[in-house]
Write a protein that holds these residues in place. Structure first.
Motif, mmCIF file in Angstrom:
data_model
loop_
_atom_site.group_PDB
_atom_site.id
_atom_site.type_symbol
_atom_site.label_atom_id
_atom_site.label_comp_id
_atom_site.label_asym_id
_atom_site.label_seq_id
_atom_site.Cartn_x
_atom_site.Cartn_y
_atom_site.Cartn_z
ATOM 1 N N VAL A 45 41.520 41.033 50.176
ATOM 2 C CA VAL A 45 42.234 39.858 49.684
ATOM 3 C C VAL A 45 42.026 39.737 48.180
ATOM 4 O O VAL A 45 41.158 40.398 47.601
ATOM 5 N N PRO A 46 42.797 38.889 47.489
ATOM 6 C CA PRO A 46 42.581 38.693 46.050
ATOM 7 C C PRO A 46 41.173 38.172 45.761
ATOM 8 O O PRO A 46 40.562 37.498 46.596
ATOM 9 N N TYR A 47 40.699 38.460 44.538
ATOM 10 C CA TYR A 47 39.351 38.052 44.168
ATOM 11 C C TYR A 47 39.283 37.821 42.665
ATOM 12 O O TYR A 47 40.195 38.190 41.909
ATOM 13 N N PHE A 48 38.200 37.198 42.229
ATOM 14 C CA PHE A 48 38.012 36.900 40.810
ATOM 15 C C PHE A 48 36.525 36.702 40.577
ATOM 16 O O PHE A 48 35.732 36.584 41.519
ATOM 17 N N PHE A 49 36.159 36.652 39.301
ATOM 18 C CA PHE A 49 34.756 36.455 38.935
ATOM 19 C C PHE A 49 34.499 35.005 38.526
ATOM 20 O O PHE A 49 35.295 34.383 37.815
ATOM 21 N N SER A 50 33.356 34.474 38.961
ATOM 22 C CA SER A 50 32.722 33.247 38.446
ATOM 23 C C SER A 50 33.434 31.944 38.735
ATOM 24 O O SER A 50 32.797 30.960 39.046
ATOM 25 N N GLY A 51 34.759 31.889 38.651
ATOM 26 C CA GLY A 51 35.430 30.635 38.928
ATOM 27 C C GLY A 51 36.671 30.484 38.077
ATOM 28 O O GLY A 51 36.961 31.289 37.191
ATOM 29 N N CYS A 79 42.623 24.228 53.279
ATOM 30 C CA CYS A 79 41.686 25.265 52.887
ATOM 31 C C CYS A 79 40.305 24.644 52.667
ATOM 32 O O CYS A 79 40.188 23.455 52.349
ATOM 33 N N ILE A 80 39.271 25.455 52.829
ATOM 34 C CA ILE A 80 37.918 25.048 52.463
ATOM 35 C C ILE A 80 37.331 26.114 51.531
ATOM 36 O O ILE A 80 37.784 27.255 51.522
ATOM 37 N N GLU A 81 36.342 25.687 50.749
ATOM 38 C CA GLU A 81 35.670 26.617 49.839
ATOM 39 C C GLU A 81 34.164 26.490 50.045
ATOM 40 O O GLU A 81 33.632 25.378 50.104
ATOM 41 N N ILE A 82 33.483 27.629 50.154
ATOM 42 C CA ILE A 82 32.059 27.633 50.465
ATOM 43 C C ILE A 82 31.298 28.640 49.609
ATOM 44 O O ILE A 82 31.865 29.613 49.119
ATOM 45 N N TYR A 83 29.996 28.385 49.474
ATOM 46 C CA TYR A 83 29.040 29.365 48.964
ATOM 47 C C TYR A 83 28.324 30.011 50.151
ATOM 48 O O TYR A 83 28.075 29.359 51.176
ATOM 49 N N THR A 84 27.932 31.264 49.969
ATOM 50 C CA THR A 84 27.141 31.966 50.993
ATOM 51 C C THR A 84 25.729 32.167 50.441
ATOM 52 O O THR A 84 25.341 33.276 50.094
ATOM 53 N N ILE A 119 38.150 30.003 51.069
ATOM 54 C CA ILE A 119 37.785 30.685 49.833
ATOM 55 C C ILE A 119 36.276 30.862 49.890
ATOM 56 O O ILE A 119 35.541 29.879 50.011
ATOM 57 N N VAL A 120 35.815 32.096 49.818
ATOM 58 C CA VAL A 120 34.390 32.383 50.008
ATOM 59 C C VAL A 120 33.804 32.882 48.698
ATOM 60 O O VAL A 120 34.275 33.863 48.121
ATOM 61 N N ARG A 121 32.752 32.214 48.251
ATOM 62 C CA ARG A 121 32.096 32.541 46.988
ATOM 63 C C ARG A 121 30.773 33.228 47.344
ATOM 64 O O ARG A 121 29.800 32.571 47.702
ATOM 65 N N VAL A 122 30.787 34.557 47.241
ATOM 66 C CA VAL A 122 29.693 35.343 47.811
ATOM 67 C C VAL A 122 28.503 35.519 46.875
ATOM 68 O O VAL A 122 27.490 36.107 47.254
ATOM 69 N N GLY A 123 28.594 35.035 45.658
ATOM 70 C CA GLY A 123 27.439 35.119 44.764
ATOM 71 C C GLY A 123 27.355 36.458 44.059
ATOM 72 O O GLY A 123 28.377 37.070 43.764
ATOM 73 N N PRO A 124 26.122 36.881 43.741
ATOM 74 C CA PRO A 124 24.832 36.500 44.337
ATOM 75 C C PRO A 124 24.167 35.255 43.743
ATOM 76 O O PRO A 124 23.153 34.809 44.257
ATOM 77 N N GLU A 158 30.197 36.491 41.993
ATOM 78 C CA GLU A 158 29.380 35.771 40.999
ATOM 79 C C GLU A 158 29.818 34.296 40.935
ATOM 80 O O GLU A 158 30.661 33.855 41.701
ATOM 81 N N ASN A 159 29.194 33.545 40.022
ATOM 82 C CA ASN A 159 29.522 32.132 39.891
ATOM 83 C C ASN A 159 29.060 31.625 38.531
ATOM 84 O O ASN A 159 27.885 31.744 38.188
ATOM 85 N N GLU A 160 30.008 31.107 37.768
ATOM 86 C CA GLU A 160 29.712 30.482 36.479
ATOM 87 C C GLU A 160 28.809 31.350 35.598
ATOM 88 O O GLU A 160 27.867 30.875 34.976
ATOM 89 N N HIS A 161 29.124 32.632 35.565
ATOM 90 C CA HIS A 161 28.393 33.551 34.694
ATOM 91 C C HIS A 161 28.880 33.359 33.257
ATOM 92 O O HIS A 161 30.080 33.248 33.019
#
Length: 985
Positions: A222-228, A85-90, A125-130, A192-195
């Motif tokens: 797909v499954p999702y979550f907030f911030s990390g 797997c890879i994990e990225i920010y957009t 795993i895609v971390r879409v922000g913002p 989001e990310n580290e809110h």
């Protein structure tokens, strides 16, 4: 959490932040929609992907930090290390740099990147922000957001959310089109990310609900979550990962592997992160994502204020694609966890059943038990090797007279009752298992042992097995391998037996050889290759197994390899022509172009942004790190003058086209001599990256602004800004103490205080801070107290009287003192500071400004950018006599690099003797210098170089001497590449 410039402080603060936050948030994950559940699902014990229990071994990288031509190469290196797997920010400002102009092509082609991920059989795993953080300029927010009235980031704020919605309208279809249930790679999404207020499934306000509803409306399934989830440098912590209340797997989205302050590995890094990884595996973790596995580069102007062009991160795959020692550490843990994923993704804590297997109490025992078998872990936390006998019921005869050696800091896995197939169970493996590989009707078990170590494995069989290997002991219902590991050198020791329709092959090799062992899948079949430094692309065609091999330039080129099919091992020799890389390419024949033409009085400013007061950099939509400001001043008489204007970054003033002085814009003032008359004042400004705004909520219009902004004043005399010193503090008991006013100043109560010190011991508390403002010169009508950052809420008292209150840390504010009587005497300045988390006090020096009445300078013009670096106009042969001193300059030359077939030479630009600036090679912006890491040269991606002449352009903001710069080799990162074909028959 506080924003600090110290990297060590940042690590400590973020660790404290995530630990504190976890008590009020959670690590839960929203389940998949019904349509996606057959493809990606989970329960409390693990992830289920396409119906199979799957341990997620994820590698963090950013496509935004890699040229698209190298995406496949970097992803293949990740896959070869056992990652699935890879994990990225957009990153938002990477895709919408200019307002309303979206870029999803070339290096920005997220869809193509995710398609390559899928092509390689990896998940995403895609971390879409913002928001992103990521040590990226402005945390990923587009600069134009700073100029939107009423906008507050990361809150339920209509202006912010409307721009997020517009970005998501373009971004999310690219991501959601590639969800796993639609045939793509995407298995998880992070909103989001580290809110500070919302992790896991916490939705603390309408902002989170808006993100959720928008993503679901756009097709998130797909499954999702907030911030990390579980961000830390040691995510397993004390090893207590089991939680009966958790409805989903345990996963770390940011397992910080090394750190962004580092280039390359330090001694001990591999061992440290090896142990921290095995802690996750041994204590019930169901996956992890290393942040980072490949760091890459901050091309263009994407770096924040903590780094420059390099984002190497000191981790497994170097900035230039080279493989470090820690790569093989990651690889070992990855293949083990994936080999036993049906245990690790469906297990409970079985430690109690195995707590007495050794009498050595220095070894810590943990275990995972599941329907698929048990894994027992011997943990040696000490600094000396431990050799121990094991006491296991039913295995006494097998273990008699034998000891297991556990290395310092090692977590050693044992395997019990693991079902390999319908015919064979691995009853006990007392040797380290590196990987289990299914190859049609053959199962290959790779074990790791040094010469002299005990090889000890017992298999239970449904029917009696047969074997041609003398070292294998065969009984009616079991098979045993029991011998000392012989010296193997570069060749594995092979054992094997067959029972029913199944064959079991055991390959025993030392750790040096498992580092050179690769598992590759071609056309649905698995192959094992040993003896090679790296295996790249592989293909089977016309009865030939063809692989692209690679070895470092600095290593011996001759290699002996073995290709294991399901039926046999095919030996081959690989002789590479060793090549030495030229170490330096000297640069000459430089051309020069004046980059300070915007300072002269005659420049055409018709297209410049015009305003009464100077506007921050970016107000004209420019996204570079450079900007020019111009205005006219009328000086009444000769003398020393002081210019005051708010600023951020570095500045250089020019009068009528001539350099005048340089200063730090954050000092807010500059004093210089001027002659009577009308003049053109030009100010060149530059910065080294914006703050990443970690954990920041609220307006961003005035946060870490760069260039010049606000009211500009000029006055004869000065300087007028001075720093207040001689601070004291006294603890308060409770918040209401502020109502009584400050206690009388007495050094028996107040203690000396140093700006920046924490007086709260990282805890909530209250305190008084006191200093004295010196008496001002007669006639002073106003002084302004300048607060840059107070941590975190402050009530201000002047001579015992409350005059102001400010909430929030890292936010500048001012207090004016205009009382004529008070200004005739020294003034008591007292602050009541409330601290609610982590350290607290006065973050930054407090200053006073006594400029009082001064002349405002209006009629400002702004033009961002260094100018057109690629323009063919204006160049001349470098001649020091014609070059403007102490002013921005362009330099240009060409160079050639050696082209040797089969080699990847790594080249870097060394900006020796230069100041601050940017570099272009063949039109590609390498990023900013000077570097802030040990590696001071800038990586030139090999895909951006060409045979023949390459153009090099340098923009040095200080106009420094260019003649000492060079193109230098990073030989340790260079590779020899060769394709080899092996007949399969």
């Amino acid at each position: 959490m506080r924003i600090r410039h110290s990297i060590l402080t940042f690590i400590l603060l973020l660790s404290a932040f995530t630990a504190a936050h976890s008590q009020s948030a959670n690590d839960h994950i929203f389940p998949a929609m019904a349509v996606a559940k057959p493809y990606i699902d989970f329960d409390s014990k693990g992830f289920i992907i396409q119906g199979k229990r799957t341990f997620i071994v994820s590698a963090g990288l950013e496509y935004a930090r890699i040229p698209h031509e190298l995406w496949y190469d970097r992803l293949l290196r990740i896959k070869r290390a056992g990652f699935n797997c890879i994990e990225i920010y957009t990153i938002w400002n990477f895709h919408e740099e200019q307002e309303g102009k979206f870029n999803f092509t070339g290096d920005h082609d997220l869809g193509k990147f995710l398609d390559i991920v899928k092509q390689l059989g990896l998940y995403a795993i895609v971390r879409v922000g913002p928001y992103y953080c990521a040590e990226w300029d402005n945390g990923g927010y587009p600069i134009w957001l700073k100029f939107k009235k009423g906008l507050r980031v990361r809150e339920d704020n209509k202006p912010f959310e409307q721009y997020v919605d517009r970005f998501f309208d373009h971004l999310l279809p690219v991501v959601f089109k590639r969800q796993i249930n639609d045939g793509g790679a995407v298995i998880l999404v992070q909103l989001e990310n580290e809110h500070p207020n919302g992790w896991g499934t916490i939705m603390s306000d309408g902002y989170f609900k808006r993100l959720q509803s928008k993503a679901l409306q756009m097709g998130m399934q797909v499954p999702y979550f907030f911030s990390g989830l579980h961000h830390a440098s040691d995510p397993a912590g004390d090893g207590k990962l089991d939680d009966d209340k958790r409805p989903n797997p345990w996963f770390s989205t940011e397992f910080w592997a090394v750190w962004y302050s580092q280039y390359g590995a330090k001694p001990g890094d591999a061992g440290l992160y090896d142990r921290r990884t095995w802690k996750i595996i041994a204590h019930g973790g169901n996956g992890y994502n290393y942040y980072m596995v490949h760091g890459g580069s901050n091309f263009g102007y994407t770096n924040n204020d903590e780094d420059a062009a390099s984002y190497d991160y000191g981790t497994a795959i170097g900035q230039a694609g080279d493989l470090r020692t820690i790569y093989y550490t990651f690889k070992r843990a990855a293949w083990f966890s994936r080999s036993f994923q049906d245990v690790l993704e469906n297990s409970t804590n079985g430690s109690a059943a195995y707590k007495s297997i050794t009498a050595d109490t220095t070894l810590k025992i943990s275990a995972r038990t599941s329907p698929a078998g048990d894994l027992i872990f011997l943990d040696n936390p000490g600094t000396s090797k431990i050799s121990t006998a094991l006491n296991i019921s039913g295995a006494e005869e097998l273990l008699a007279g034998k000891k297991i050696s556990v290395q310092p800091k090692e977590i050693y896995p044992l395997v019990h009752n693991y079902k390999i197939n319908d015919e064979v169970t691995l009853n006990w493996a007392f040797s380290r298992v590196f990987a289990i590989v299914k190859q049609d009707n053959t199962t290959t078990i790779i074990v790791d042992a040094e010469a002299g170590d005990q090889l000890l494995l017992r298999f239970n069989t449904k029917a009696k097995a047969s074997s041609t290997f003398a070292a294998i002991k065969v009984a009616n219902d079991h098979v045993v391998i029991d011998e000392k590991m012989p010296f193997t050198g570069e060749t594995p020791v092979e054992y094997g037996f067959s029972t029913g329709s199944q064959t079991i092959r055991v390959l025993a090799m030392n750790r040096a050889l498992t580092d050179k062992t690769w598992i590759t899948e071609v056309s649905g079949k698995n192959y094992i290759i040993t003896g090679l430094n790296y295996v790249g692309e592989s293909v089977v065609k016309n009865g030939q197994f063809t692989i692209a091999t690679e070895t470092p330039l600095m290593q011996r080129a001759a290699q002996k390899g073995i290709l294991y099919t399901d039926k046999k091992g095919l030996v081959f020799n690989l002789n590479m022509q060793k090549s030495n890389q030229q170490q330096v390419i000297n640069l000459s024949n430089w051309q020069y172009k004046n980059a300070a033409i915007n300072s002269v009085s005659t420049v055409n400013t018709s297209t410049w942004l015009k305003s009464k007061n100077p506007q921050p950099m970016g107000a004209d939509a420019d996204v570079t790190a450079d900007a020019w400001y111009r205005t006219a001043v009328n000086i009444p008489s000769n003398g020393k003058y002081t210019l005051q204007v708010k600023g951020g970054g570095r500045g250089q003033a020019f009068i009528d086209g001539k350099p005048l002085a340089k200063w730090k814009l954050n000092d807010n003032e500059l004093s210089f001599d001027l002659k009577k008359g009308k003049h053109t004042l030009a100010v060149f400004t530059a910065h080294d990256g914006r703050d990443k705004l970690a954990a920041y909520l609220g307006p961003i219009d005035e946060v870490d602004s760069k260039g010049l902004f606000g009211t500009a004043l000029i006055k004869k005399g000065g300087p007028f800004i001075t720093e207040l010193g001689d601070w004291y503090f006294a603890k308060a008991v409770e918040k209401d103490d502020v109502k009584q006013g400050p206690p009388a100043f007495d050094t028996s109560v107040y203690k000396k205080y140093k700006i920046g010190a924490d007086v709260f011991d990282l805890k909530e508390g209250y305190a008084w801070f006191h200093t004295t403002i010196p008496q001002q010169p007669a006639g002073t009508s106003k002084i302004t107290v300048l607060f840059k950052s107070v941590d975190e809420n402050a009530t201000v008292f002047i001579n015992g009287k409350q005059v102001a209150h400010h909430d929030g840390w890292n936010q500048p504010f001012e207090v004016d003192i205009t009382d004529a009587e008070a200004l005739k005497h020294p003034i008591n300045l007292t602050l009541f500071i409330e601290n609610y988390s982590n350290e607290g006090g006065i973050d930054q020096p407090i200053k006073i400004n006594a400029i009082g009445d001064a002349t405002a300078i209006t009629g400002w013009q702004l033009k961002g950018g260094p100018g057109d670096a690629m323009s063919i106009q204006g160049w001349a042969k470098l001649n020091a006599a014609k070059q403007m001193k102490n002013a921005p300059a362009f330099y240009r030359t060409t160079f050639s690099v050696p082209q040797v077939t089969g080699n990847t030479f790594i080249w870097r630009f060394d900006p020796a003797s230069l100041g601050h600036g940017s570099v272009w090679v063949n039109g590609h912006n390498l990023g900013r210098y000077p570097e802030k890491l040990d590696m001071k040269s800038l990586y030139i991606p090999e895909c951006w170089l060409k045979s023949g002449l390459n153009q090099l352009v340098v923009y040095d903001e200080d106009g420094s001497n260019i003649n000492k710069t060079r193109i230098v080799a990073e030989e340790v990162a260079g590779r020899i590449i060769k394709e080899i074909s092996i007949p399969l028959n």
